[in-house]
Design an enzyme around this catalytic site. Sequence first.
Site, PDB file in Angstrom:
ATOM      1  N   ASN A 160     -38.522  11.280  84.911  1.00 58.26           N
ATOM      2  CA  ASN A 160     -37.337  11.374  84.056  1.00 58.26           C
ATOM      3  C   ASN A 160     -36.923  12.839  83.898  1.00 58.26           C
ATOM      4  O   ASN A 160     -37.631  13.743  84.320  1.00 58.26           O
ATOM      5  CB  ASN A 160     -37.671  10.774  82.683  1.00 58.26           C
ATOM      6  CG  ASN A 160     -36.453  10.208  81.998  1.00 58.26           C
ATOM      7  OD1 ASN A 160     -35.312  10.583  82.314  1.00 58.26           O
ATOM      8  ND2 ASN A 160     -36.667   9.308  81.071  1.00 58.26           N
ATOM      9  N   LEU A 174     -34.772  14.677  85.296  1.00 59.95           N
ATOM     10  CA  LEU A 174     -34.427  15.500  86.463  1.00 59.95           C
ATOM     11  C   LEU A 174     -33.113  16.209  86.148  1.00 59.95           C
ATOM     12  O   LEU A 174     -32.113  15.569  85.812  1.00 59.95           O
ATOM     13  CB  LEU A 174     -34.264  14.589  87.694  1.00 59.95           C
ATOM     14  CG  LEU A 174     -33.630  15.221  88.935  1.00 59.95           C
ATOM     15  CD1 LEU A 174     -34.459  16.381  89.451  1.00 59.95           C
ATOM     16  CD2 LEU A 174     -33.467  14.168  90.040  1.00 59.95           C
ATOM     17  N   LEU A 204     -36.812   6.130  78.618  1.00 63.70           N
ATOM     18  CA  LEU A 204     -35.964   6.914  77.717  1.00 63.70           C
ATOM     19  C   LEU A 204     -34.801   7.534  78.462  1.00 63.70           C
ATOM     20  O   LEU A 204     -34.890   7.795  79.644  1.00 63.70           O
ATOM     21  CB  LEU A 204     -36.789   8.022  77.062  1.00 63.70           C
ATOM     22  CG  LEU A 204     -38.048   7.533  76.349  1.00 63.70           C
ATOM     23  CD1 LEU A 204     -38.815   8.716  75.784  1.00 63.70           C
ATOM     24  CD2 LEU A 204     -37.697   6.543  75.249  1.00 63.70           C
TER      25      LEU A 204
HETATM   26  S1  MYA Z   1     -32.162  10.301  86.260  1.00 62.65           S
HETATM   27  C1  MYA Z   1     -31.303  11.667  85.543  1.00 62.65           C
HETATM   28  C2  MYA Z   1     -30.692  12.521  86.586  1.00 62.65           C
HETATM   29  N1  MYA Z   1     -30.124  13.698  85.979  1.00 62.65           N
HETATM   30  C3  MYA Z   1     -28.776  13.890  85.796  1.00 62.65           C
HETATM   31  O1  MYA Z   1     -27.963  13.065  86.099  1.00 62.65           O
HETATM   32  C4  MYA Z   1     -28.406  15.184  85.110  1.00 62.65           C
HETATM   33  C5  MYA Z   1     -27.177  15.838  85.727  1.00 62.65           C
HETATM   34  N2  MYA Z   1     -27.309  15.991  87.166  1.00 62.65           N
HETATM   35  C6  MYA Z   1     -28.097  16.912  87.796  1.00 62.65           C
HETATM   36  O2  MYA Z   1     -28.787  17.708  87.181  1.00 62.65           O
HETATM   37  C7  MYA Z   1     -28.070  16.908  89.327  1.00 62.65           C
HETATM   38  O3  MYA Z   1     -26.884  16.304  89.759  1.00 62.65           O
HETATM   39  C8  MYA Z   1     -29.293  16.140  89.932  1.00 62.65           C
HETATM   40  C9  MYA Z   1     -29.121  16.087  91.463  1.00 62.65           C
HETATM   41  C10 MYA Z   1     -30.568  16.890  89.601  1.00 62.65           C
HETATM   42  C11 MYA Z   1     -29.394  14.704  89.427  1.00 62.65           C
HETATM   43  N3  MYA Z   1     -32.321  10.344  91.337  1.00 62.65           N
HETATM   44  O4  MYA Z   1     -30.022  18.781  94.989  1.00 62.65           O
HETATM   45  P1  MYA Z   1     -29.003  17.861  95.544  1.00 62.65           P
HETATM   46  C12 MYA Z   1     -30.410  12.685  95.493  1.00 62.65           C
HETATM   47  C13 MYA Z   1     -32.776  10.369  92.601  1.00 62.65           C
HETATM   48  O5  MYA Z   1     -28.030  18.468  96.483  1.00 62.65           O
HETATM   49  P2  MYA Z   1     -27.751  17.709  92.963  1.00 62.65           P
HETATM   50  C14 MYA Z   1     -33.781  10.859  86.357  1.00 62.65           C
HETATM   51  O6  MYA Z   1     -34.152  11.823  85.777  1.00 62.65           O
HETATM   52  C15 MYA Z   1     -29.148  12.372  96.249  1.00 62.65           C
HETATM   53  O7  MYA Z   1     -29.040  10.961  96.473  1.00 62.65           O
HETATM   54  N4  MYA Z   1     -32.178  11.039  93.597  1.00 62.65           N
HETATM   55  O8  MYA Z   1     -28.236  17.095  94.365  1.00 62.65           O
HETATM   56  C16 MYA Z   1     -34.704  10.059  87.263  1.00 62.65           C
HETATM   57  C17 MYA Z   1     -29.346  13.175  97.499  1.00 62.65           C
HETATM   58  O9  MYA Z   1     -30.258  12.539  98.372  1.00 62.65           O
HETATM   59  P3  MYA Z   1     -29.706  11.702  99.631  1.00 62.65           P
HETATM   60  C18 MYA Z   1     -31.061  11.714  93.301  1.00 62.65           C
HETATM   61  O10 MYA Z   1     -26.572  16.929  92.517  1.00 62.65           O
HETATM   62  C19 MYA Z   1     -34.965  10.878  88.511  1.00 62.65           C
HETATM   63  C20 MYA Z   1     -30.035  14.430  96.992  1.00 62.65           C
HETATM   64  O11 MYA Z   1     -30.645  14.068  95.724  1.00 62.65           O
HETATM   65  C21 MYA Z   1     -30.530  11.736  92.023  1.00 62.65           C
HETATM   66  O12 MYA Z   1     -27.616  19.175  93.013  1.00 62.65           O
HETATM   67  C22 MYA Z   1     -35.742  10.130  89.556  1.00 62.65           C
HETATM   68  C23 MYA Z   1     -29.046  15.549  96.742  1.00 62.65           C
HETATM   69  O13 MYA Z   1     -29.744  16.642  96.252  1.00 62.65           O
HETATM   70  C24 MYA Z   1     -31.195  11.012  91.023  1.00 62.65           C
HETATM   71  N5  MYA Z   1     -30.763  10.956  89.759  1.00 62.65           N
HETATM   72  O14 MYA Z   1     -28.941  17.364  91.945  1.00 62.65           O
HETATM   73  C25 MYA Z   1     -36.019  10.960  90.779  1.00 62.65           C
HETATM   74  N6  MYA Z   1     -29.419  12.493  92.023  1.00 62.65           N
HETATM   75  O15 MYA Z   1     -28.984  12.695 100.529  1.00 62.65           O
HETATM   76  C26 MYA Z   1     -36.777  10.210  91.861  1.00 62.65           C
HETATM   77  C27 MYA Z   1     -29.256  12.934  93.280  1.00 62.65           C
HETATM   78  O16 MYA Z   1     -30.899  11.094 100.278  1.00 62.65           O
HETATM   79  C28 MYA Z   1     -38.235  10.101  91.553  1.00 62.65           C
HETATM   80  N7  MYA Z   1     -30.236  12.458  94.054  1.00 62.65           N
HETATM   81  O17 MYA Z   1     -28.785  10.675  99.069  1.00 62.65           O
HETATM   82  C29 MYA Z   1     -38.985   9.457  92.691  1.00 62.65           C
HETATM   83  C30 MYA Z   1     -40.479   9.299  92.395  1.00 62.65           C
HETATM   84  C31 MYA Z   1     -41.216  10.614  92.503  1.00 62.65           C
HETATM   85  C32 MYA Z   1     -42.682  10.523  92.077  1.00 62.65           C
HETATM   86  C33 MYA Z   1     -43.498   9.657  93.014  1.00 62.65           C
HETATM   87  C34 MYA Z   1     -45.021   9.604  92.577  1.00 62.65           C
HETATM   88  C35 MYA Z   1     -45.755   8.658  93.308  1.00 62.65           C
END
Ligand code: MYA
Length: 430
Positions: free
Chosen positions: A164, A166, A430
Amino acid sequence: MADKKSIEELIKLISSGRIGELNEEQKKQMEDHKFWKTQPVTKYDEKIIQEGPIENKTVDDIPNDPLPLIDGFEWCEVDLDDEEQLEELYQLLYENYVEDQSASLRFKYSHEFFKWALKPPGYRKDWHLGVRVKGGKLVAFIAGTPCDLKLTKTGKTLKSVEINFLNIHKKLRSKRLAPVLIKEITRRVNKQDIWQALYTGGQVLPSPISTCRYTHRPINWLKLLETGFSHLPPGKTKSEMVATYTLPKEPLLGLRPMEDKDFDEVFDLFTSFQEKYEIIQIFTKEELKHWLNTKSNVIKPYVIEKDGKITDFVSYYLLPFTVLDNDQHNELGVAYLYYYATNAEENYEQRLKSLIKDTLITSKEFGVDVFNCLTSQDNPLFIEECKFGDGDGFLNYYLFNYKTFPIHGGINAKTREVENKDGGIGTVLL
Ligand code: MYA
């Protein structure tokens, strides 16, 4: 003055806090997901034949060193016991978490909220992962918290994490930093011999195990109107709208704040109640005590006691919004329904409706102006009667490295209208 928005739009922002929501038609093609197509996640339209992990690795397969970051940046652990670092996290999220065109809404996270959300028993500091400009400002964050999941249909339990918060600073967006953060948190979690994760988002990514819809119940309709976030429906007067949403003064079922002495009974009631859902989080007593902290300003647990026995329990958390550029108001009180349970078997539906009505009444004490809930749990049973309106925000649930059959999210797959069906999503993130 803030732009006029419909209440639905407001709740979409409040609820998801996530930008770029795509509908099915708009979702990217799988091959366009340059990052996600490399990850162990279910592909779009993949037919699930058997549930289970997608890849199997061992701790020895996982590198010991953090991923390299682009020049000028460094990894850090955000120490939530350090007030200064908590404040930095607050500032990062305050300024960058919600994208609102008129920039008139901000999550009003408190330090207490972060501690509650990010420091459950078994939390790890190295899962509060930040990126700093070398020796300077915090510009990105991602958090993992431990969580054991159970898929009740198969009885399978999964040692997992919830991912969460991110967030990347607006100036560093679209630079592919998010995949680096996700890969690094994955590495750190894998190093603890944990291979699955649960996360949610408004974005459509490969591939949701379920989708829920946000619904919202105005508590202080007039304030929602005054802040420009609610509108007067045609043919209605303000006083009619106020009357529609007016609640009785006192809870009718005798709901009272939960006390520490109630905890063991609540734990037993809740644990057996949760088994009705398809995906649930398994809580230890210690964990549930943390999540249902009776002394918190953030989480509000309540119980009903009858003849010395706890028959019902309900809880909600508070996460207000700061309202900018409004002459009359600077804050909007927002509550989110959290976990609940009841021992009612006959008249279950009626009992739930009464329980939630009483819950809404209690929320007025904390200045709540709008009460949100998803279509998860058994919420579709009371949504209409308790006057929650459909939002236009949807929340997708994802499992990392685990295939499951789709789980009902309380909405019709085609119309996306609220739809009641047994089982479904029993976890609240959350
Ligand atoms: S959900 C809350 C997300 N936060 C926000 O919405 C806050 C405002 N936004 C931002 O801060 C940015 O826009 C974020 C993306 C950081 C979201 N989940 O760096 P980029 C993929 C998964 O150029 P940016 C929460 O917190 C996107 O499809 N992937 O993008 C749960 C693309 O990949 P692809 C996401 O806009 C998070 C790539 O990133 C998300 O600058 C769960 C682009 O990167 C997203 N919400 O930054 C995360 N947004 O080309 C996954 C974008 O393939 C966890 N992307 O489509 C996975 C499990 C990990 C642990 C595993 C353990 C075993």
